[in-house]
Design an enzyme around this catalytic site. Structure first.
Site, short mmCIF file in Angstrom:
data_model
loop_
_atom_site.label_atom_id
_atom_site.label_comp_id
_atom_site.label_asym_id
_atom_site.label_seq_id
_atom_site.Cartn_x
_atom_site.Cartn_y
_atom_site.Cartn_z
N CYS A 134 28.17 56.64 26.14
CA CYS A 134 29.31 55.74 26.06
C CYS A 134 30.61 56.52 25.86
O CYS A 134 30.93 56.92 24.73
CB CYS A 134 29.10 54.73 24.93
SG CYS A 134 30.48 53.60 24.74
N CYS A 137 33.11 54.82 23.50
CA CYS A 137 32.81 54.95 22.07
C CYS A 137 33.08 56.37 21.57
O CYS A 137 33.59 56.55 20.47
CB CYS A 137 31.34 54.65 21.79
SG CYS A 137 30.63 53.31 22.74
N ASP A 138 32.73 57.38 22.36
CA ASP A 138 32.68 58.75 21.84
C ASP A 138 33.69 59.72 22.45
O ASP A 138 33.81 60.85 21.95
CB ASP A 138 31.26 59.33 22.04
CG ASP A 138 30.21 58.50 21.33
OD1 ASP A 138 30.53 57.95 20.26
OD2 ASP A 138 29.09 58.37 21.84
#
Ligand code: NAP
Length: 306
Positions: A134, A137-138
């Site tokens: 992701c 997200c990261d």
């Protein structure tokens, strides 16, 4: 009966089914084990959903879809489905992992699909410590660093482009000599100086001690094996459906995607499916929404016969 319709999965297919069902005055619940948005939230920005000239953030689109459906009375609940029982005709019992159950006349499954793994040494060990599925997200953790994105489809190329906001250099590693992604997205990647395409190459191993320090790659044509030093690996090698909880109640294809007819009807009367969890050729937000609307319409007519 608790509900006329329970929708399992709160991505774009589920939220649209919820909108159409609630507007048709069906007592409807949308159930999800997490928040709304589904796979849509795995990307940051959406450029191909009609009506948004400059694109829209996935968070904004999710919020708008959910609030629109709730305006017509859609009820929302967090819960993970353990298994479903067909009690009698037009009566299903949805058993939740927490021990509770919900009774409903009809079900629409919109549980979507999630990322496939590469299954190479180091992948499992370093997930969350350099291996990610992701970018939204990261990505932020990789500011100024060298990273790799694996895959040649829309997800890999689009997320590699997104990651250029953070990373210093991105190796886009693909097992063939041609990308699968949409032309316009490919063109953007070819023009992006931070992205280096590594063709005909597979990852053999993800290396590191506590965190990722590099990858071992193999050129499929020359057989050459080499190491690339980097700190992050984003894996986008396709998706698999979240349909295991359905057991044998409905027919699926060999990969686990649910087989339906054009009204989104599954092989079990009263159960419908829409969105990425369905066996079909095109997986887009707009197609998920269209299928969600179709499924809700079909359920409405099915219940009228009740
Ligand atoms: P995908 O289209 O199935 O592409 C998967 C990619 O990973 C392919 O390039 C494939 O290579 C490669 N791959 C598969 N297994 C591999 C392995 N073991 N090792 C190395 N590479 C491997 O999956 P996706 O990109 O996640 O997209 C899923 C669906 O969502 C697609 O229908 C896509 O169009 C859609 N989507 C659309 C958008 C958008 O429109 N904005 C964004 C994201 C996703 P090969 O090419 O050699 O098979």
């Amino acid at each position: 009966m608790d509900y006329q319709l329970v929708i399992i999965g709160s991505g774009p297919a589920g939220m649209t089914a919820g909108l159409y069902a609630s507007r048709a005055m069906m007592k409807t619940l949308i159930l999800d084990k997490m928040g709304s948005g589904g796979q849509m939230l795995k990307t940051h920005w959406i450029d191909n959903y009609p009506g948004f000239v400059d694109g829209v953030s996935s968070a904004e689109l999710t919020e708008k879809m959910l609030n629109q459906a709730k305006r017509f009375g859609l009820e929302e609940k967090y819960g993970e489905v353990s298994f479903i029982e067909a009690v009698s005709r037009k009566h299903f019992r949805i058993n939740l992992v927490d021990g509770n159950s919900i009774d409903t006349n009809a079900i629409i499954i919109t549980t979507g699909a999630g990322p496939k793994t590469l299954n190479v040494p180091g992948e499992k060990e370093f997930t969350g410590r350099g291996v990610s599925y992701c970018a939204t997200c990261d990505g932020f953790f990789y500011r100024g660093q060298d990273i790799a994105v694996v895959g040649g489809g829309d997800s890999a190329v689009q997320e590699a482009l997104f990651l250029t906001k953070f990373a210093k250099k991105i190796y886009l590693i693909h097992r063939r000599d041609r990308l699968r992604a949409t032309g316009v997205v490919q063109e953007m990647a070819f023009k992006e100086p931070k992205i280096e395409l590594v063709w005909n190459t597979t990852i053999e191993k993800i290396n590191g001690e506590n965190e990722v320090t590099g990858i071992t790659v193999k050129n499929k044509i020359s057989g050459e094996i080499k190491e690339i030093a980097l700190t992050g690996v984003f894996i986008y090698v396709g998706i698999e459906p979240y349909t295991d909880f359905m057991g044998d109640l409905i027919k699926k294809d060999s990969l686990g995607f649910i087989i339906t007819d054009e009204w989104m009807k599954t092989s079990c009367e009263g159960i419908y499916a829409a969105g990425d969890c369905r066996a079909k050729p095109l997986r887009q937000i707009i197609t998920a929404c269209g299928e969600g609307a179709t499924a809700a319409y079909a359920v409405e007519h099915y219940l009228l016969e009740l």
